[in-house]
Design an enzyme around this catalytic site. Structure first.
Site, PDB file in Angstrom:
ATOM      1  N   HIS A   1      -7.359   2.910   3.856  1.00  0.00           N
ATOM      2  CA  HIS A   1      -7.162   3.659   5.101  1.00  0.00           C
ATOM      3  C   HIS A   1      -8.487   3.884   5.836  1.00  0.00           C
ATOM      4  O   HIS A   1      -8.504   4.077   7.047  1.00  0.00           O
ATOM      5  CB  HIS A   1      -6.566   5.042   4.810  1.00  0.00           C
ATOM      6  CG  HIS A   1      -5.091   5.054   4.575  1.00  0.00           C
ATOM      7  ND1 HIS A   1      -4.512   4.531   3.454  1.00  0.00           N
ATOM      8  CD2 HIS A   1      -4.073   5.555   5.339  1.00  0.00           C
ATOM      9  CE1 HIS A   1      -3.194   4.716   3.517  1.00  0.00           C
ATOM     10  NE2 HIS A   1      -2.909   5.330   4.659  1.00  0.00           N
TER      11      HIS A   1
ATOM     12  N   CYS B   1      -4.403  -1.252  -1.893  1.00  0.00           N
ATOM     13  CA  CYS B   1      -4.499   0.193  -2.062  1.00  0.00           C
ATOM     14  C   CYS B   1      -5.586   0.448  -3.096  1.00  0.00           C
ATOM     15  O   CYS B   1      -5.482  -0.017  -4.242  1.00  0.00           O
ATOM     16  CB  CYS B   1      -3.145   0.717  -2.555  1.00  0.00           C
ATOM     17  SG  CYS B   1      -3.165   2.475  -2.951  1.00  0.00           S
TER      18      CYS B   1
ATOM     19  N   CYS C   1     -10.985   3.080  -0.073  1.00  0.00           N
ATOM     20  CA  CYS C   1      -9.574   3.316   0.228  1.00  0.00           C
ATOM     21  C   CYS C   1      -9.283   2.518   1.491  1.00  0.00           C
ATOM     22  O   CYS C   1     -10.082   2.539   2.438  1.00  0.00           O
ATOM     23  CB  CYS C   1      -9.348   4.803   0.471  1.00  0.00           C
ATOM     24  SG  CYS C   1      -7.763   5.203   1.237  1.00  0.00           S
TER      25      CYS C   1
ATOM     26  N   ASP D   1       0.870  -1.179   0.000  1.00  0.00           N
ATOM     27  CA  ASP D   1       0.000   0.000   0.000  1.00  0.00           C
ATOM     28  C   ASP D   1       0.904   1.224   0.000  1.00  0.00           C
ATOM     29  O   ASP D   1       2.104   1.121   0.275  1.00  0.00           O
ATOM     30  CB  ASP D   1      -0.906   0.002   1.243  1.00  0.00           C
ATOM     31  CG  ASP D   1      -1.810   1.225   1.301  1.00  0.00           C
ATOM     32  OD1 ASP D   1      -2.340   1.628   0.247  1.00  0.00           O
ATOM     33  OD2 ASP D   1      -1.978   1.806   2.386  1.00  0.00           O
ATOM     34  N   SER D   2       0.311   2.372  -0.259  1.00  0.00           N
ATOM     35  CA  SER D   2       1.073   3.617  -0.193  1.00  0.00           C
ATOM     36  C   SER D   2       1.514   3.914   1.247  1.00  0.00           C
ATOM     37  O   SER D   2       2.439   4.675   1.453  1.00  0.00           O
ATOM     38  CB  SER D   2       0.195   4.769  -0.686  1.00  0.00           C
ATOM     39  OG  SER D   2      -0.979   4.834   0.101  1.00  0.00           O
TER      40      SER D   2
ATOM     41  N   GLU E   1      -3.006   8.727   8.740  1.00  0.00           N
ATOM     42  CA  GLU E   1      -1.543   8.563   8.859  1.00  0.00           C
ATOM     43  C   GLU E   1      -1.018   9.320  10.081  1.00  0.00           C
ATOM     44  O   GLU E   1       0.038   9.005  10.609  1.00  0.00           O
ATOM     45  CB  GLU E   1      -0.831   9.046   7.582  1.00  0.00           C
ATOM     46  CG  GLU E   1      -1.055   8.151   6.356  1.00  0.00           C
ATOM     47  CD  GLU E   1      -0.203   6.868   6.329  1.00  0.00           C
ATOM     48  OE1 GLU E   1       0.937   6.882   6.828  1.00  0.00           O
ATOM     49  OE2 GLU E   1      -0.693   5.837   5.816  1.00  0.00           O
TER      50      GLU E   1
HETATM   51  N1  DGL Z   1      -4.621   3.137   1.026  1.00  0.00           N
HETATM   52  C1  DGL Z   1      -4.612   3.947  -0.158  1.00  0.00           C
HETATM   53  C2  DGL Z   1      -5.880   3.683  -0.937  1.00  0.00           C
HETATM   54  O1  DGL Z   1      -6.500   2.675  -0.646  1.00  0.00           O
HETATM   55  C3  DGL Z   1      -4.329   5.330   0.280  1.00  0.00           C
HETATM   56  C4  DGL Z   1      -4.331   6.302  -0.796  1.00  0.00           C
HETATM   57  C5  DGL Z   1      -3.274   7.317  -0.840  1.00  0.00           C
HETATM   58  O2  DGL Z   1      -2.111   6.997  -0.674  1.00  0.00           O
HETATM   59  O3  DGL Z   1      -3.678   8.423  -1.140  1.00  0.00           O
HETATM   60  O4  DGL Z   1      -6.291   4.372  -1.840  1.00  0.00           O
END
Ligand code: DGL
Length: 281
Positions: free
Chosen positions: A195, A80, A193, A17-18, A159
């Site tokens: 998150h 992600c 998302c 993931d990011s 975050e």
């Molecule tokens: N967890 C990522 C997603 O599902 C986060 C997105 C991001 O880095 O902006 O989209």
């Protein structure tokens, strides 16, 4: 002849993931398949992805996949929503390795859960702009009414640990982003998302009891279990699996934030890798 299936089934599942959002998928993987080994990469030095261009997201995703592949995994999960929406089910990334994103699993769960056919989708700007969730929903249910919204502030809030349901900032942001969706009387809301499930309590409280929340990360974990089972790739291990975390920023930072994310199930080593290293793989 060597039994390649047996050999492959003991390899790890690779997840990326990011940032920390993909841990919502890891938590579900651990719950469903406690004996599996997992490799997790969170690109926290470059989070968020969701506000970036398609080209940049694709380049980061390619690097993330190559890093995961360098660990000889049996399956790759793009945990992600942003990468999944932009890269789709792209075989180019993963090659022969079984691969899933979060969009299709989340959409299948949403379509199974909705009664009214009115489905809300929230995600990053790139995700909502891509229309990926909407297209996938229409493939299953042509008459669905889809109401989407991007929730740009949710990722930085998560975050930075701003997630408590009684936090005034959380309450206001949730109301601001979800009001247009609530006003349309959806009965299912896709947290598109990975998150966003961390804000689940606040989102659930605002949307009310009649709305089913779908966690894209958790659905991807369930889908992974089915994919591994159908390929005879589930591990035969009887002891608990290991989780190895990698991050592109400080491992202390990752550990501190991640623990508040998935609590005690975060067991395992955390290793920092540099962006330079990542772009050379
Ligand atoms: N967890 C990522 C997603 O599902 C986060 C997105 C991001 O880095 O902006 O989209």
């Amino acid at each position: 002849m060597a039994d390649l299936t047996a050999e492959n089934s003991e390899k790890a599942i690779g997840v990326f993931d990011s940032g920390l959002g993909g841990l919502t998928c890891v938590a579900e993987l651990i719950k469903l398949m406690p004996s599996e080994n997992i490799i997790y990469f969170g690109d926290i030095a470059r989070v968020p992805y969701g506000t970036r261009s398609r080209e940049t997201i694709l380049e980061y995703a390619r690097q993330d996949v190559n890093f995961i592949k360098s660990h000889d995994v049996k399956m790759i999960i793009a945990a992600c929503g942003t990468v999944s929406s932009i890269a789709g089910t792209s075989k180019d990334f993963a090659g022969d390795i079984p691969f899933t994103g979060v969009v299709i699993p989340a959409v299948q769960a949403a379509c199974a859960a909705t009664k009214s056919g009115r489905i809300g989708v929230i995600g990053t700007s790139a995700t909502i702009r891509s229309g990926a969730y909407g297209k996938a929903i229409r493939n299953i249910r042509q008459d669905a009414v889809i109401i989407g919204n991007s929730c740009t502030m949710f990722v930085p809030m998560v975050e930075n640990g701003i997630t408590a349901a009684d936090d005034i900032v959380v309450k206001e942001m949730v109301r601001r982003y979800l009001k247009p969706i609530k006003d349309e009387n959806v009965d299912v809301l896709i947290l598109g998302c990975t998150h966003y499930p961390i804000l689940r309590d606040a989102i659930a409280e605002y949307m009310g009891e009649g709305v089913t929340l779908i966690s894209s990360g958790a659905e991807a974990a369930k889908h992974t279990m089915n994919m591994l089972a159908s390929r005879n790739l589930l591990s035969d291990r009887t002891e608990a699996g290991t989780v190895s975390y990698y991050t592109s920023d400080s491992s202390e930072l990752f550990e501190a934030n991640a623990r508040s994310f998935i609590g005690d199930s975060l067991k395992g080593s955390v290793t920092q890798i540099s962006i330079d290293e990542l772009s050379r793989i």
